[in-house]
Write an enzyme that holds these catalytic residues in place. Structure first.
Site, PDB file in Angstrom:
ATOM      1  N   HIS A  18       2.450   9.555   1.219  1.00  0.00           N
ATOM      2  CA  HIS A  18       1.075   9.231   0.858  1.00  0.00           C
ATOM      3  C   HIS A  18       0.659   7.945   1.551  1.00  0.00           C
ATOM      4  CE1 HIS A  18      -1.991   7.720  -2.185  1.00  0.00           C
ATOM      5  NE2 HIS A  18      -2.524   8.815  -1.676  1.00  0.00           N
ATOM      6  N   GLU A  45       0.067  12.294   4.387  1.00  0.00           N
ATOM      7  CA  GLU A  45      -1.252  12.420   3.766  1.00  0.00           C
ATOM      8  C   GLU A  45      -2.028  11.189   4.168  1.00  0.00           C
ATOM      9  OE1 GLU A  45      -4.332  11.346   0.958  1.00  0.00           O
ATOM     10  OE2 GLU A  45      -2.465  10.258   1.260  1.00  0.00           O
ATOM     11  N   ASP A  47      -6.214   9.462   4.380  1.00  0.00           N
ATOM     12  CA  ASP A  47      -7.538   9.529   3.778  1.00  0.00           C
ATOM     13  C   ASP A  47      -8.586   9.237   4.842  1.00  0.00           C
ATOM     14  OD1 ASP A  47      -6.683   9.553   0.790  1.00  0.00           O
ATOM     15  OD2 ASP A  47      -5.509   7.976   1.727  1.00  0.00           O
ATOM     16  N   HIS A  60      -8.416   4.603   2.955  1.00  0.00           N
ATOM     17  CA  HIS A  60      -8.291   5.255   1.647  1.00  0.00           C
ATOM     18  C   HIS A  60      -9.523   5.086   0.780  1.00  0.00           C
ATOM     19  CE1 HIS A  60      -7.121   5.499  -2.625  1.00  0.00           C
ATOM     20  NE2 HIS A  60      -6.472   6.568  -2.196  1.00  0.00           N
TER      21      HIS A  60
END
Length: 91
Positions: A18, A45, A47, A60
């Site tokens: 993440h 992952e 953003d 993010h």
């Protein structure tokens, strides 16, 4: 390197980083992504937010306050040219 089909066709848990290896590098940076892969992450992952002029940027939070020297929401305040001039971790 395994293909996505091979990764998903297993009963083992997936290792998904993440924001990359954000424990050791600034989150959502190429350094954090590469470190996560080197440590065994199978997926990353990240953003994406849109700047005011609708250019996608990897960050993010909708707000710039936590991870940059900017203030406010990127989609409301900053166009892409202004965004890239900020003090953003890019290691």
């Amino acid at each position: 390197m395994e293909t996505l089909k091979e990764i998903l066709n297993t009963s083992k848990p997936l290792v998904i980083a993440h924001r990359g290896d954000s424990m050791h590098f600034p989150e959502n940076t190429s350094s954090s992504f590469l470190s996560a892969i080197e440590k065994g992450a199978q997926m990353i992952e990240c953003d994406v937010q849109l700047s005011r002029d609708r250019v996608p940027v990897i960050i993010h939070d909708p707000s710039l306050d936590r991870t940059t020297n900017g203030k406010g929401k990127i989609g409301e305040v900053y166009d892409y040219e202004s965004y890239i001039k900020m003090n953003i971790p890019n290691i």
